[in-house]
Design a protein around this motif. Structure first.
Motif, short mmCIF file in Angstrom:
data_model
loop_
_atom_site.label_atom_id
_atom_site.label_comp_id
_atom_site.label_asym_id
_atom_site.label_seq_id
_atom_site.Cartn_x
_atom_site.Cartn_y
_atom_site.Cartn_z
N CYS A 7 12.35 27.79 30.30
CA CYS A 7 13.41 27.09 31.05
C CYS A 7 12.79 26.03 31.96
O CYS A 7 11.89 26.33 32.75
CB CYS A 7 14.21 28.10 31.87
N LEU A 9 14.27 24.61 34.38
CA LEU A 9 14.80 24.72 35.73
C LEU A 9 14.07 25.78 36.54
O LEU A 9 13.75 25.57 37.71
CB LEU A 9 16.31 25.03 35.69
N CYS A 10 13.80 26.93 35.92
CA CYS A 10 13.18 28.01 36.70
C CYS A 10 11.81 28.44 36.16
O CYS A 10 11.05 29.09 36.88
CB CYS A 10 14.10 29.23 36.74
N HIS A 19 20.90 31.55 28.95
CA HIS A 19 20.01 31.52 30.11
C HIS A 19 20.33 30.33 31.01
O HIS A 19 20.53 30.49 32.21
CB HIS A 19 18.54 31.46 29.70
N CYS A 24 20.09 31.72 34.55
CA CYS A 24 18.99 31.04 35.23
C CYS A 24 19.12 31.19 36.76
O CYS A 24 20.22 31.12 37.31
CB CYS A 24 19.00 29.56 34.86
N LEU A 25 17.99 31.36 37.41
CA LEU A 25 18.01 31.51 38.87
C LEU A 25 18.55 30.26 39.56
O LEU A 25 19.26 30.36 40.57
CB LEU A 25 16.60 31.82 39.38
ZN LIG Z 1 15.99 29.14 34.17
#
Ligand SMILES: [Zn+2]
Length: 139
Positions: A7, A9-10, A19, A24-25
């Motif tokens: 990912c 993003l995280c 996800h 996703c965080l």
């Molecule tokens: Zn993520």
């Protein structure tokens, strides 16, 4: 084109639809920041949220804003993911939240300028979209 499997993003899980949108965080931090009102309890799964937005609230404007907010969050996170991939830039969740707030307020101001139909003059329609936004989503 080489795209990392993790990912963007995280960087804590492999990238997948479920996800990116809802596990996703970064997504969770952004999405949950808008749901502090005690009457709004969105679920935490992709399919659950898609069903939930259809009946999120008995208040028509709150339900409408939930649908719009879901679209804005998905749009901003997908664009952020692509910017990280193509431009090697990244913004914090705080900045993504601020951008979504601006997008939502601009859209809701536009909605409030649409003339109200005589059949929509009940109490639940009298409050503006923007007042509803600040009451439920950005107190
Ligand atoms: Zn993520």
């Amino acid at each position: 084109m080489i795209v990392p499997s993790s990912c963007l993003l995280c960087d804590r899980a492999n990238e997948s639809r479920s996800h990116l949108f809802f596990d996703c965080l970064v997504y969770a931090e952004v999405w949950t920041s808008f749901f502090t009102h005690p009457t709004l309890h969105p679920p935490h799964s992709f399919d659950g949220i898609l069903t939930w937005v259809l009946t999120a609230s008995p208040h028509p404007k709150v339900k409408f804003i939930c649908k719009l907010l879901l679209q804005a969050v998905c749009y901003v996170l997908w664009r952020e993911r692509n910017l990280r991939l193509h431009n090697s830039t990244s913004r914090s969740a705080h900045l993504l939240i601020k951008e979504i707030q601006v997008i939502m307020k601009a859209k809701l101001i536009g909605m409030d300028r649409i003339p109200v139909q005589p059949t929509q003059r009940s109490q639940s329609f009298q409050e503006s979209h923007l007042v509803t936004w600040f009451t439920y989503f950005q107190p």
